[in-house]
Scaffold this motif. Structure first.
Motif, PDB file in Angstrom:
ATOM      1  N   UNK A   1     -37.037  39.582 -21.983  1.00  0.00           N
ATOM      2  CA  UNK A   1     -36.304  38.402 -21.534  1.00  0.00           C
ATOM      3  C   UNK A   1     -36.804  37.137 -22.240  1.00  0.00           C
ATOM      4  N   UNK A   2     -38.112  37.036 -22.378  1.00  0.00           N
ATOM      5  CA  UNK A   2     -38.670  35.874 -23.085  1.00  0.00           C
ATOM      6  C   UNK A   2     -38.231  35.868 -24.542  1.00  0.00           C
ATOM      7  N   UNK A   3     -38.300  37.020 -25.172  1.00  0.00           N
ATOM      8  CA  UNK A   3     -37.869  37.118 -26.569  1.00  0.00           C
ATOM      9  C   UNK A   3     -36.393  36.773 -26.691  1.00  0.00           C
ATOM     10  N   UNK A   4     -35.592  37.293 -25.769  1.00  0.00           N
ATOM     11  CA  UNK A   4     -34.156  37.015 -25.773  1.00  0.00           C
ATOM     12  C   UNK A   4     -33.910  35.518 -25.567  1.00  0.00           C
ATOM     13  N   UNK A   5     -34.663  34.932 -24.628  1.00  0.00           N
ATOM     14  CA  UNK A   5     -34.500  33.510 -24.365  1.00  0.00           C
ATOM     15  C   UNK A   5     -34.853  32.691 -25.609  1.00  0.00           C
ATOM     16  N   UNK A   6     -35.949  33.016 -26.268  1.00  0.00           N
ATOM     17  CA  UNK A   6     -36.339  32.274 -27.461  1.00  0.00           C
ATOM     18  C   UNK A   6     -35.339  32.482 -28.594  1.00  0.00           C
ATOM     19  N   UNK A   7     -34.802  33.697 -28.719  1.00  0.00           N
ATOM     20  CA  UNK A   7     -33.780  33.940 -29.738  1.00  0.00           C
ATOM     21  C   UNK A   7     -32.545  33.088 -29.466  1.00  0.00           C
ATOM     22  N   UNK A   8     -32.134  33.037 -28.200  1.00  0.00           N
ATOM     23  CA  UNK A   8     -30.946  32.252 -27.855  1.00  0.00           C
ATOM     24  C   UNK A   8     -31.207  30.758 -28.027  1.00  0.00           C
ATOM     25  N   UNK A   9     -32.407  30.314 -27.688  1.00  0.00           N
ATOM     26  CA  UNK A   9     -32.744  28.907 -27.905  1.00  0.00           C
ATOM     27  C   UNK A   9     -32.745  28.589 -29.396  1.00  0.00           C
TER      28      UNK A   9
ATOM     29  N   UNK B   1     -40.193  29.596 -19.908  1.00  0.00           N
ATOM     30  CA  UNK B   1     -40.402  29.176 -21.286  1.00  0.00           C
ATOM     31  C   UNK B   1     -41.889  29.133 -21.606  1.00  0.00           C
ATOM     32  N   UNK B   2     -42.713  28.817 -20.613  1.00  0.00           N
ATOM     33  CA  UNK B   2     -44.155  28.778 -20.833  1.00  0.00           C
ATOM     34  C   UNK B   2     -44.782  30.158 -20.694  1.00  0.00           C
ATOM     35  N   UNK B   3     -44.003  31.117 -20.241  1.00  0.00           N
ATOM     36  CA  UNK B   3     -44.528  32.454 -19.972  1.00  0.00           C
ATOM     37  C   UNK B   3     -45.074  33.143 -21.211  1.00  0.00           C
ATOM     38  N   UNK B   4     -44.440  33.052 -22.413  1.00  0.00           N
ATOM     39  CA  UNK B   4     -44.999  33.761 -23.560  1.00  0.00           C
ATOM     40  C   UNK B   4     -46.395  33.284 -23.907  1.00  0.00           C
ATOM     41  N   UNK B   5     -46.673  31.996 -23.736  1.00  0.00           N
ATOM     42  CA  UNK B   5     -48.025  31.525 -24.015  1.00  0.00           C
ATOM     43  C   UNK B   5     -49.001  32.137 -23.027  1.00  0.00           C
TER      44      UNK B   5
ATOM     45  N   UNK C   1     -41.598  37.287 -11.464  1.00  0.00           N
ATOM     46  CA  UNK C   1     -40.233  37.217 -11.988  1.00  0.00           C
ATOM     47  C   UNK C   1     -39.344  36.261 -11.217  1.00  0.00           C
ATOM     48  N   UNK C   2     -39.833  35.447 -10.303  1.00  0.00           N
ATOM     49  CA  UNK C   2     -38.977  34.565  -9.527  1.00  0.00           C
ATOM     50  C   UNK C   2     -39.192  33.109  -9.918  1.00  0.00           C
TER      51      UNK C   2
END
Length: 172
Positions: free
Chosen positions: A70-78, A28-32, A20-21
């Motif tokens: 967090x990844x989902x939230x980030x992609x939604x915001x993007x 952004x590459x984390x979901x893959x 998480x750091x």
């Protein structure tokens, strides 16, 4: 006790997700990579020198739900950001299109006005051409009047001289 097997090292992506750091680019590459870490590691049969002892396979834990959220939230915001950018660009193009249409209409109006001016100028030239003989006659009449005026002045001076001679003769 020698029969304890070795456990292979955890996948580096799984470590990054759990840590998480990381920076946003890595996030952004984390979901893959998160889908890769959820797939269980293939079983590796190991041959040990202890004789046919099986080794335990690595237990992979799914990524923490917070990271997934967090990844989902980030992609939604993007997605919202990119949608806003595209909407803004579309609005700019609509504005340009409307401006081009209005400019085209103004040029069409100016074209119509110039065509009307050209027609009116041509009509005036035709009328002037049709009046030209009359204007020439007026110029001739003006020249004749001018010559008649000169003749009238000459006649007036001659009559004054003649009158003066007549008075002079009458006095005698």
């Amino acid at each position: 006790m020698d029969s304890i097997s070795r456990v292979p090292m955890a996948h580096p992506t799984a470590l990054n997700l759990a840590g998480g750091s990381d920076t946003q680019a890595e996030a952004a590459a984390a979901p893959e990579n998160a889908t890769e870490s959820l797939i269980p590691a293939p079983k590796k049969p190991s041959t040990n020198s202890d004789g046919g002892v099986e080794t335990a396979e690595e237990a992979t834990e799914p990524a923490e739900p917070d990271i997934n959220e967090l990844c989902t939230d980030m992609f939604d915001k993007m997605a919202v950001f990119l949608q806003g950018e595209l909407t803004g660009t579309c609005e700019d193009y609509r504005l340009l299109e409307n401006m081009n249409k209005l400019t085209s209409l103004k040029y069409m109006e100016m074209k119509d006005i110039s065509i009307n001016i050209s027609r009116n100028l041509q009509d005036l030239n035709n009328k002037y051409a049709s009046l030209q003989p009359y204007l020439d006659q007026i110029n001739q009449i003006e020249e004749q009047v001018s010559s008649l005026e000169q003749a009238a002045y000459k006649l007036d001076t001659y009559s004054k001289k003649l009158e003066a001679k007549f008075k002079k003769l009458e006095k005698r």
